[in-house]
Design a protein around this motif. Structure first.
Motif, short mmCIF file in Angstrom:
data_model
loop_
_atom_site.label_atom_id
_atom_site.label_comp_id
_atom_site.label_asym_id
_atom_site.label_seq_id
_atom_site.Cartn_x
_atom_site.Cartn_y
_atom_site.Cartn_z
N ALA A 1 36.26 -59.90 77.38
CA ALA A 1 36.83 -58.42 77.70
C ALA A 1 37.47 -58.16 76.24
O ALA A 1 38.10 -58.89 75.56
CB ALA A 1 38.01 -58.60 78.71
N VAL A 2 37.13 -56.83 75.94
CA VAL A 2 37.38 -56.29 74.72
C VAL A 2 38.26 -54.99 74.91
O VAL A 2 37.68 -53.96 75.29
CB VAL A 2 36.06 -55.87 73.91
CG1 VAL A 2 36.29 -55.32 72.44
CG2 VAL A 2 35.07 -56.86 73.85
N PRO A 3 39.63 -55.19 74.57
CA PRO A 3 40.62 -54.12 74.66
C PRO A 3 40.27 -53.11 73.59
O PRO A 3 39.77 -53.51 72.29
CB PRO A 3 41.83 -54.71 74.56
CG PRO A 3 41.84 -55.87 73.84
CD PRO A 3 40.31 -56.47 73.95
N VAL B 1 39.30 -61.56 74.97
CA VAL B 1 39.53 -62.87 75.71
C VAL B 1 38.23 -63.33 76.25
O VAL B 1 37.66 -62.34 76.79
CB VAL B 1 40.72 -62.41 76.94
CG1 VAL B 1 40.72 -63.87 77.57
CG2 VAL B 1 42.08 -61.76 76.30
N LEU B 2 38.05 -64.34 76.13
CA LEU B 2 36.75 -64.97 76.49
C LEU B 2 36.87 -65.89 77.53
O LEU B 2 37.92 -66.76 77.50
CB LEU B 2 36.19 -65.77 75.45
CG LEU B 2 34.93 -66.65 75.59
CD1 LEU B 2 33.75 -66.59 74.49
CD2 LEU B 2 35.33 -68.01 75.95
N THR C 1 38.73 -58.91 86.78
CA THR C 1 40.34 -59.03 86.71
C THR C 1 40.88 -59.00 85.21
O THR C 1 41.90 -58.40 84.95
CB THR C 1 40.67 -60.79 87.08
OG1 THR C 1 39.89 -60.83 88.42
CG2 THR C 1 42.00 -61.16 86.75
N MET C 2 40.11 -59.39 84.24
CA MET C 2 40.32 -59.24 82.72
C MET C 2 40.78 -57.97 82.48
O MET C 2 41.77 -57.53 81.98
CB MET C 2 39.36 -59.73 81.92
CG MET C 2 39.42 -61.30 81.89
SD MET C 2 37.83 -61.48 81.11
CE MET C 2 38.37 -63.04 80.09
N CYS C 3 39.93 -56.98 82.74
CA CYS C 3 40.16 -55.54 82.33
C CYS C 3 41.14 -54.94 83.15
O CYS C 3 41.66 -54.19 82.79
CB CYS C 3 38.59 -54.75 82.50
SG CYS C 3 37.36 -55.34 81.35
N PHE D 1 33.94 -54.85 78.99
CA PHE D 1 33.66 -56.16 78.96
C PHE D 1 31.93 -56.29 78.84
O PHE D 1 31.14 -55.53 79.12
CB PHE D 1 34.00 -56.92 80.43
CG PHE D 1 33.20 -56.54 81.61
CD1 PHE D 1 31.99 -57.20 81.76
CD2 PHE D 1 33.49 -55.39 82.31
CE1 PHE D 1 31.27 -57.12 82.85
CE2 PHE D 1 32.72 -55.30 83.31
CZ PHE D 1 31.57 -55.93 83.81
N PHE D 2 31.71 -57.69 78.35
CA PHE D 2 30.28 -57.93 77.87
C PHE D 2 30.16 -59.36 78.82
O PHE D 2 31.02 -60.21 78.84
CB PHE D 2 30.26 -58.35 76.55
CG PHE D 2 30.09 -57.17 75.68
CD1 PHE D 2 29.05 -56.38 75.28
CD2 PHE D 2 31.43 -56.99 74.94
CE1 PHE D 2 29.47 -55.22 74.44
CE2 PHE D 2 31.62 -55.78 74.02
CZ PHE D 2 30.63 -54.97 73.74
#
Ligand code: HSE
Length: 311
Positions: free
Chosen positions: A172-174, A263-264, A277-279, A291-292
């Motif tokens: 997840a990439v903010p 975060v990975l 959940t992360m996003c 996210f990727f």
């Protein structure tokens, strides 16, 4: 090799929690550096498409060019100017190894122009000394999961087996950026023996589990007391993501990617559930994110001749 040629570099995720400055993984997300033409010495023309377009055109600040010049100086080579086109998919300043990619790319471009190009392994100490730590440049250059030790001069590294197909990597990439130098400044100069022992145990468990396929040990093995508690405060949602995502049934471990703020997580099962959940946590903290779901890159950096019409 004649121009035009392309150097392709993968993203990488360093540390994986416990392996600060030591462990790193190549990820299947790429920047392409195309050398369209050679120019007179000292002349550089840079086109950038994708991530970082609009901010990487200045040759004095462009890390591909700086690393290329450093390699030329190291080898006593006249630094031929370059017409360079970067097609970038690796987000900048997000902990996904964009600077390592630029270092590996610049050194490989110089290597292509050497009379006798060196093997990739021989280039690793120079790449590491430009970057300052080995845990992004080594997996970026060689691919895969790599454990590396660097003492400022000599480098030792061991590549481990790839992940099985049923385990994927979710990142997840903010939208916010954190520079590695700021993230390193946030760390204490000294750590307690107890915390050092905690990490020695965890990273040894990490390498042993990865090498033997004991994936169920990863959540424990990725625990860290050296850097994440300080860095998770540097971006909104960091602490909550580390705390909550590990509770997901399908999550095999979660860590700040490199120095953050991405975060990975390793996921066995449905990657979208963990990603959302992360996003959602980022969004609850007022930050947009994407996210990727990525495979591990197993090949590392590659150099390919291009037909003139491709460039
Ligand atoms: N090991 C480095 C750090 C990685 O954590 O500062 C930076 O991408």
């Amino acid at each position: 090799m004649r121009t035009p040629f392309r150097v392709r570099v993968p993203a990488s995720s360093a540390n994986l929690g416990s392996g600060f400055d030591t462990v790193g993984l190549g990820l299947a997300l790429y920047n392409d550096y195309e050398v369209i033409d050679l120019l007179p010495q000292g002349e550089f023309s840079i086109d950038v498409v994708g991530e970082g377009s609009g901010e990487l055109h200045d040759p004095e600040a462009n890390l591909v060019v700086k690393s290329y010049l450093r390699a030329c100086a190291e080898w006593g080579m006249p630094p031929q100017g370059l017409h360079l086109r970067s097609v970038n998919a690796i987000p900048l300043c997000r902990g996904l190894g964009s600077s390592a990619g630029a270092v590996v790319g610049g050194v490989l471009i110089a290597n292509v122009l050497r009379k006798r190009p060196l093997a990739r392994e021989e280039l690793l100490p120079l790449m590491t000394s430009i970057e300052g730590h080995p845990d992004n440049v080594v997996p970026c250059c060689l691919g895969g999961m790599v454990v590396s030790c660097w003492d400022g001069k000599d480098l030792r590294h061991v590549r481990l087996q790839a992940l099985p197909r049923e385990i994927v990597t979710v990142v997840a990439v903010p939208e916010v950026r954190v520079s590695t130098s700021k993230a390193r400044e946030a760390l204490p100069e000294k750590v307690s023996l107890q915390d050092a022992v905690f990490n020695v145990g965890r990273v040894a468990l990490f390498a042993a589990s990865w090498a033997t396929g004991r994936w169920e040990e990863l959540p424990w093995a990725m625990d860290d007391r050296l850097h994440q508690q300080f860095r998770a405060k540097l971006f909104p949602g960091g602490e909550t993501i580390l705390e909550k995502v590990r509770l997901h049934r399908e999550c095999l471990g979660v860590a700040i990617s490199g120095s953050g703020p991405s975060v990975l997580a390793f996921v066995k099962g449905n990657p979208e559930a963990v990603a959302s959940t992360m996003c959602r946590i980022f969004s609850d903290h007022g930050v947009r994110s994407r996210f990727f779901v990525l495979d591990v890159d197993d090949e590392g950096a590659t150099v390919t001749a291009l037909a003139s019409e491709e460039a």
